[in-house]
Design a protein around this motif. Sequence first.
Motif, PDB file in Angstrom:
ATOM      1  N   THR A  43     -26.539  42.174  36.239  1.00 58.83           N
ATOM      2  CA  THR A  43     -26.235  43.594  36.136  1.00 58.83           C
ATOM      3  C   THR A  43     -24.791  43.740  35.712  1.00 58.83           C
ATOM      4  O   THR A  43     -23.905  43.224  36.356  1.00 58.83           O
ATOM      5  CB  THR A  43     -26.414  44.289  37.502  1.00 58.83           C
ATOM      6  OG1 THR A  43     -27.728  44.055  37.950  1.00 58.83           O
ATOM      7  CG2 THR A  43     -26.179  45.781  37.398  1.00 58.83           C
ATOM      8  N   VAL A  69     -31.466  45.210  29.063  1.00 60.70           N
ATOM      9  CA  VAL A  69     -32.204  45.032  30.319  1.00 60.70           C
ATOM     10  C   VAL A  69     -33.540  44.357  30.066  1.00 60.70           C
ATOM     11  O   VAL A  69     -33.925  43.429  30.791  1.00 60.70           O
ATOM     12  CB  VAL A  69     -32.410  46.392  31.034  1.00 60.70           C
ATOM     13  CG1 VAL A  69     -33.465  46.300  32.108  1.00 60.70           C
ATOM     14  CG2 VAL A  69     -31.095  46.870  31.619  1.00 60.70           C
ATOM     15  N   TYR A  95     -33.735  49.431  36.724  1.00 58.06           N
ATOM     16  CA  TYR A  95     -32.432  49.296  36.066  1.00 58.06           C
ATOM     17  C   TYR A  95     -32.161  50.480  35.132  1.00 58.06           C
ATOM     18  O   TYR A  95     -31.073  51.053  35.137  1.00 58.06           O
ATOM     19  CB  TYR A  95     -32.358  47.999  35.243  1.00 58.06           C
ATOM     20  CG  TYR A  95     -32.071  46.767  36.054  1.00 58.06           C
ATOM     21  CD1 TYR A  95     -30.808  46.545  36.582  1.00 58.06           C
ATOM     22  CD2 TYR A  95     -33.046  45.804  36.266  1.00 58.06           C
ATOM     23  CE1 TYR A  95     -30.528  45.404  37.315  1.00 58.06           C
ATOM     24  CE2 TYR A  95     -32.777  44.660  36.992  1.00 58.06           C
ATOM     25  CZ  TYR A  95     -31.517  44.470  37.514  1.00 58.06           C
ATOM     26  OH  TYR A  95     -31.250  43.340  38.229  1.00 58.06           O
ATOM     27  N   TYR A  99     -29.318  53.458  35.371  1.00 62.06           N
ATOM     28  CA  TYR A  99     -28.343  53.689  34.297  1.00 62.06           C
ATOM     29  C   TYR A  99     -28.363  55.150  33.858  1.00 62.06           C
ATOM     30  O   TYR A  99     -27.313  55.748  33.613  1.00 62.06           O
ATOM     31  CB  TYR A  99     -28.635  52.767  33.120  1.00 62.06           C
ATOM     32  CG  TYR A  99     -27.463  52.596  32.181  1.00 62.06           C
ATOM     33  CD1 TYR A  99     -26.359  51.837  32.556  1.00 62.06           C
ATOM     34  CD2 TYR A  99     -27.466  53.182  30.925  1.00 62.06           C
ATOM     35  CE1 TYR A  99     -25.281  51.675  31.705  1.00 62.06           C
ATOM     36  CE2 TYR A  99     -26.393  53.014  30.067  1.00 62.06           C
ATOM     37  CZ  TYR A  99     -25.306  52.261  30.456  1.00 62.06           C
ATOM     38  OH  TYR A  99     -24.236  52.098  29.615  1.00 62.06           O
TER      39      TYR A  99
END
Length: 135
Positions: A43, A69, A95, A99
Motif C-alpha cells: 500500500t 492495485v 483498496y 482511495y
Amino acid sequence: MIDGMKFYEKSKLKDGDFVKVKGNQLKFYEYTLAGEVNLDCDTEKAFRFDNWSITLELTISLVDYTKVVEKAVDNHYKVDEHTTKSDIDDSKKVYIKSYKEFHKETVHYKVNDDKINVLTYDKKGKLSEEKSLNV
C-alpha cells in the motif's frame, strides 16, 4: 470469510509506516511486521507538496491507482484452497474504495527538523488522523 481484524489483534503483529521524500514528491508506505519480517508492503500513496496551502495532493489518479492495485493484488495473492477469486476481487475493491474516500479528505503537513507531521481531515473538516514521521 474469516474476520482478519480479530486474527490481527490476537496475533500481536505490529503495523507501521514510513515516508520517502524526493524533491517535491512524498510517498507513504504502510506495512505489517512480525518480529523483523515484513509481511505486507503493497500500500502506498504518492503526494505532491503544495506549499501555498501547506497540503499534500495526491499525484495518482483513481484510474491509474486502480491499475496499480489490480496488478499488485494479482501478484501478491493467488487463487488456492484458502483464497478464492472472489476474495481477491474483494481485496481490490477495498483498496479502491479506500482511495476514493481518501480523495474526499484534506491532508496538511508541518515540517519540524527531520520530522514531518501529517494531519488528515475528513470531508467534514474533522481531524481523523495525525502522524509524526521521520523524513
